[in-house]
Structures are given as C-alpha cells and as structure tokens.
Design an enzyme around this catalytic site. Structure first.
Site, PDB file in Angstrom:
ATOM      1  N   HIS A 199      38.121  34.992  42.854  1.00  0.00           N
ATOM      2  CA  HIS A 199      38.216  35.883  41.687  1.00  0.00           C
ATOM      3  C   HIS A 199      37.520  37.193  42.005  1.00  0.00           C
ATOM      4  O   HIS A 199      36.658  37.262  42.881  1.00  0.00           O
ATOM      5  CB  HIS A 199      37.617  35.242  40.436  1.00  0.00           C
ATOM      6  CG  HIS A 199      36.208  34.759  40.617  1.00  0.00           C
ATOM      7  ND1 HIS A 199      35.902  33.560  41.221  1.00  0.00           N
ATOM      8  CD2 HIS A 199      35.022  35.326  40.302  1.00  0.00           C
ATOM      9  CE1 HIS A 199      34.596  33.403  41.254  1.00  0.00           C
ATOM     10  NE2 HIS A 199      34.030  34.467  40.716  1.00  0.00           N
ATOM     11  N   HIS A 227      35.538  40.423  40.152  1.00  0.00           N
ATOM     12  CA  HIS A 227      34.889  40.955  38.947  1.00  0.00           C
ATOM     13  C   HIS A 227      35.212  42.444  38.817  1.00  0.00           C
ATOM     14  O   HIS A 227      35.070  43.195  39.783  1.00  0.00           O
ATOM     15  CB  HIS A 227      33.367  40.846  39.061  1.00  0.00           C
ATOM     16  CG  HIS A 227      32.837  39.456  39.187  1.00  0.00           C
ATOM     17  ND1 HIS A 227      32.247  38.786  38.142  1.00  0.00           N
ATOM     18  CD2 HIS A 227      32.780  38.604  40.242  1.00  0.00           C
ATOM     19  CE1 HIS A 227      31.847  37.594  38.552  1.00  0.00           C
ATOM     20  NE2 HIS A 227      32.159  37.451  39.830  1.00  0.00           N
TER      21      HIS A 227
HETATM   22  P1  5GP Z   1      30.929  34.100  40.532  1.00  0.00           P
HETATM   23  O1  5GP Z   1      29.444  34.014  40.378  1.00  0.00           O
HETATM   24  O2  5GP Z   1      31.534  32.795  41.006  1.00  0.00           O
HETATM   25  O3  5GP Z   1      31.373  35.269  41.361  1.00  0.00           O
HETATM   26  O4  5GP Z   1      31.470  34.400  39.093  1.00  0.00           O
HETATM   27  C1  5GP Z   1      31.862  33.438  38.188  1.00  0.00           C
HETATM   28  C2  5GP Z   1      31.980  34.140  36.846  1.00  0.00           C
HETATM   29  O5  5GP Z   1      32.789  33.351  36.015  1.00  0.00           O
HETATM   30  C3  5GP Z   1      30.657  34.345  36.128  1.00  0.00           C
HETATM   31  O6  5GP Z   1      30.489  35.737  35.841  1.00  0.00           O
HETATM   32  C4  5GP Z   1      30.792  33.508  34.852  1.00  0.00           C
HETATM   33  O7  5GP Z   1      30.207  34.127  33.740  1.00  0.00           O
HETATM   34  C5  5GP Z   1      32.286  33.383  34.709  1.00  0.00           C
HETATM   35  N1  5GP Z   1      32.740  32.140  34.106  1.00  0.00           N
HETATM   36  C6  5GP Z   1      32.374  30.881  34.451  1.00  0.00           C
HETATM   37  N2  5GP Z   1      33.052  29.966  33.728  1.00  0.00           N
HETATM   38  C7  5GP Z   1      33.875  30.677  32.904  1.00  0.00           C
HETATM   39  C8  5GP Z   1      34.849  30.289  31.923  1.00  0.00           C
HETATM   40  O8  5GP Z   1      35.063  29.106  31.636  1.00  0.00           O
HETATM   41  N3  5GP Z   1      35.515  31.280  31.298  1.00  0.00           N
HETATM   42  C9  5GP Z   1      35.287  32.609  31.579  1.00  0.00           C
HETATM   43  N4  5GP Z   1      36.002  33.512  30.917  1.00  0.00           N
HETATM   44  N5  5GP Z   1      34.376  33.008  32.497  1.00  0.00           N
HETATM   45  C10 5GP Z   1      33.681  32.053  33.149  1.00  0.00           C
END
Ligand code: 5GP
Ligand code: ZN
Length: 137
Positions: free
Chosen positions: A100, A102
C-alpha cells in the site's frame, strides 16, 4: 486474494471503507489512523505483500494514481503539499503485509510527519555500499 488479509477484503469491498477512488486495479481509502486530515491509502486489488512482490504493470500505475489523489487533496482539502510514503518490512514500519502507498496531506504550519536526522556519508562507506548493492542488481 489472500484469505487472512484485511486489505484484500477492503480492496474487494467485502469490508466497508471510506473510498476516494476505485478502478479495476486499485481502491483508495481513508486511513483509519490518519497522520493528518485526509491521509489516504492506495491499495491494489491483487495481493502483493510489499514492493518486492508488486507486479510491474500494476506498479507502473501507482505513481500516476498517487499524483491524481494528491492533486485532488490540494484542491479539496487546502493542504499545501503531500507525502507519498511506502513501507516495506517490519523494520521499515510496515504493519499490514499487503502493498500500500500512503498519501499524506501536509498543511502549512503542521507537524513534521516524515523526517529524519541526516547522518554523514564517508568515502570508505560510500565505496563499499555502491559495490555491494551494484553486485545484487
Ligand atoms: P503501514 O504501517 O503498514 O505502512 O500502514 C498501515 C496503515 O493502515 C496504518 O496507517 C493504519 O492506520 C492503516 N490501517 C490498518 N488497518 C486499517 C483498516 O482496517 N482500515 C483502514 N482504513 N486503515 C487501516
Ligand atoms: Zn492482501
């Protein structure tokens, strides 16, 4: 689709999400724990754990989509800029193992969100890094 992957389920529409954009390859949703107002996530509909696994054809569409979303945020939300952040591996802060991206709106006078203390690159280390990485390309 990976059965135990929450982002697969969100991307497929099996779990409801605040969706900003959807096409055949991607769903773009609002992050549940936003770093700033409007923080969004670009999710491919296919499951790839991280950038190393990402399909090249899908990957080629990611930056144009990031630009589209970021540009719309600047017009709609009044942010002065945006960060495009993509974490790979636990050590890099990746908490969900579904690739993903951001998109984080940045507002004038807002807090630092993506920041680090600059170190120093010495000549010996520079040569060693260049040689080691080039060998693996
Ligand atoms: P990472 O740290 O893996 O780059 O980012 C994961 C992101 O996904 C985090 O910013 C977290 O807030 C978001 N996130 C985790 N679970 C969910 C979810 O169930 N729904 C949404 N919309 N965001 C999520
Ligand atoms: Zn997945």
């Amino acid at each position: 689709m990976k059965d135990d992957c929450i982002f697969c389920k969100i991307a497929a529409g099996q779990i409801p999400s605040a969706t900003l954009w959807e096409d055949g390859d991607f769903r773009v949703i609002l992050d549940l724990g936003p770093a700033s107002r409007g923080h969004a996530l670009i999710l491919p509909k296919e499951h790839y754990a991280d950038l190393c696994e990402l399909d090249d054809a899908v990957g080629a569409k990611v930056m144009p989509l990031a630009r589209k979303i970021g540009s719309a945020m600047m017009k709609a939300l009044g942010c002065a800029g945006f960060n495009v952040v993509q974490n790979n591996g636990e050590a890099a802060g990746q908490t969900v193992r579904h690739f993903h991206v951001h998109i984080i709106p940045r507002y004038e006078g807002g807090p630092k969100i993506v920041a680090w203390e600059p170190g120093e690159l010495n000549d010996a280390d520079k040569a060693q890094i260049v040689e080691a990485v080039k060998m693996k390309l």
